[in-house]
Enzyme design. Structure first.
Site, PDB file in Angstrom:
ATOM      1  N   ASN A 206       2.907  46.085 -45.804  1.00 27.00           N
ATOM      2  CA  ASN A 206       3.603  46.230 -47.091  1.00 27.00           C
ATOM      3  C   ASN A 206       2.687  46.894 -48.100  1.00 27.00           C
ATOM      4  O   ASN A 206       1.545  47.226 -47.791  1.00 27.00           O
ATOM      5  CB  ASN A 206       4.103  44.864 -47.578  1.00 27.00           C
ATOM      6  CG  ASN A 206       2.961  43.872 -47.676  1.00 27.00           C
ATOM      7  OD1 ASN A 206       2.049  44.038 -48.462  1.00 27.00           O
ATOM      8  ND2 ASN A 206       3.000  42.830 -46.845  1.00 27.00           N
ATOM      9  N   LYS A 340       9.852  25.876 -52.236  1.00 27.34           N
ATOM     10  CA  LYS A 340       8.513  25.781 -51.624  1.00 27.34           C
ATOM     11  C   LYS A 340       7.723  24.597 -52.167  1.00 27.34           C
ATOM     12  O   LYS A 340       6.600  24.351 -51.741  1.00 27.34           O
ATOM     13  CB  LYS A 340       7.744  27.085 -51.845  1.00 27.34           C
ATOM     14  CG  LYS A 340       8.433  28.293 -51.234  1.00 27.34           C
ATOM     15  CD  LYS A 340       7.479  29.366 -50.778  1.00 27.34           C
ATOM     16  CE  LYS A 340       8.268  30.540 -50.220  1.00 27.34           C
ATOM     17  NZ  LYS A 340       7.466  31.465 -49.437  1.00 27.34           N
TER      18      LYS A 340
END
Ligand code: CTP
Length: 398
Positions: A206, A340
């Site tokens: 990425n 998360k």
């Protein structure tokens, strides 16, 4: 943050590196005044530092360049910090003993600001028991000792005693004026992008440059933390003064490294752009083009979520996550923070963040959502550390 730096240069061959240091500090926007010993002026002419700093260079206690003949007081009172680079064994010994026999040592004695020294000397001189005793004394007196590094020396010998590079000294200097809000804290940080192999020469990655994670490593170190860094693909240099740093290329390698280093950490900051999927059918040899022209089929399988796995541990450290979003930044980030289970989440827009030296983030915790202005990743990191310190203090009930 613009500071006034008083740079003392004593007589060693490493004085030639101090020109580069002045240039770097000026480039960072600081004001620099230079004081030299007579011996230093034998290595590099004062005119060099006058030109680079844009200020007169003083050498003698009774130098009249400042009008009232009080250079030791005027210059030290104006300074936010004094750095002596190079600091010879002789100058170190004098400062450790409180001797003030030239303008530089008189300023070191008369200063009210923090002092750092960057030793530069032959390896035998560095190891000499008297020098080691003097260094211990400086540390006990609250003087910061930057380096020295080991390596080949100007005299041809090899060992410890090389002055740190200008870029390393410029990196360490802000530690002297940064509040120690993370003192005694151990912080583990991931940075950069991961890389998932397709075959030996190709892979999935990425656009992360690692700059935000590296800036946070620096900011945590400056705030007094012991920093461990696990990094993937990055485009910036690893900062000096970290407790440890190691590279982990794939998401699985990063997961393994993080869990191996996790014990005893107070804080985990997950900045890395981790690939959500890896290649299930990665090939041992380079994939060849087929005669028919049909493209290869790349099958993906899910990677472990490093941040979520750490946050779910029974004795989890304080977790800081990032959310990289290209749309609906705030809504996705709110949902990600809850999913998360992280007390602090830094939301950023991929278009403004990835590969850039600036960033614009929103800090989300259970009691605040703070939008920061577009600013350098260095300043963004300092603001994140400030918020982290606030939340840690609150957790402890301080
Ligand atoms: N993260 C992680 N391990 C992963 C994926 C993400 O530790 N396998 C961490 C990142 O370091 C970041 C946070 O989780 O702190 C959020 O990453 P982000 O890429 O924004 O979100 P994802 O969880 O990948 O979700 P999505 O791709 O759906 O936005």
């Amino acid at each position: 943050m613009r500071k006034h730096i008083l740079l003392g240069i004593s007589g060693g061959i490493a004085a030639y590196k101090s020109g580069e240091l002045v240039r770097l500090l000026k480039k960072q926007g600081h004001e620099v005044s230079v004081v030299m010993t007579r011996s230093a002026a034998e290595f590099v002419a004062p005119a060099t530092f006058q030109a680079l700093s844009g200020n007169p260079v003083l050498l003698d206690t009774h130098d009249n360049a400042l009008g009232n003949g009080m250079a030791h007081i005027n210059q030290t009172r104006a300074a936010d910090v004094m750095l002596i680079a190079p600091a010879t064994a002789n100058t170190i010994a004098k400062i450790a003993g409180g001797v003030a026999d030239n303008l530089l040592t008189t300023q070191a004695a008369a200063r009210t600001c923090p002092l750092a020294v960057a030793p530069a000397m032959n390896v035998a001189m560095w190891n000499n028991p008297a020098n080691q005793r003097n260094i211990r004394q400086l540390c006990a007196d609250g003087v910061a000792v930057f380096g020295p590094a080991a390596g080949e020396q100007a005299c041809g010998e090899i060992g410890q005693g090389r002055m740190l590079e200008a870029v390393e000294l410029a990196d360490l200097l802000p530690d002297l004026w940064t509040p120690k809000s993370l003192q005694n804290k151990k912080v583990l940080i991931t940075a950069g992008g991961t890389f998932e192999s397709i075959d030996p020469v190709r892979g999935i990655t990425n656009l992360s440059s690692g700059q935000m994670g590296i800036a946070l490593a620096r900011a945590c170190r400056a705030a007094g933390a012991e920093v461990s860094l696990v990094y993937g693909q990055i485009q910036s240099a690893i900062p000096i003064g970290l407790h440890r740093s190691e590279q982990a290329i794939s998401a699985q390698q990063m997961y393994d490294a993080v869990h191996r280093l996790l014990s005893g950490q107070d804080v985990f900051i997950s900045v890395a752009a981790v690939a959500d999927y890896r290649v299930k059918n990665a090939q041992e040899h380079k994939i060849k083009k087929t005669a028919s022209g049909s493209p290869p089929v790349i099958e993906l399988t899910e990677n472990p979520d490093i941040l979520a796995s750490v946050a779910a541990l029974p004795n989890a450290p304080f977790c800081v996550g990032f959310a990289a979003e290209s749309q609906n930044v705030l809504a996705f980030a709110r949902e990600k923070r809850i999913r998360k289970n992280v007390p602090l989440l830094v939301a950023n827009n991929t278009a403004l963040a990835m590969g850039q030296s600036t960033n614009q983030v929103i800090l989300l915790s259970d009691d605040a959502e703070t939008e920061l202005p577009l600013m350098s990743k260095t300043d963004t990191a300092a603001a994140i550390v400030q918020e982290l310190a606030r939340l840690l203090a609150r957790t402890k009930g301080v």
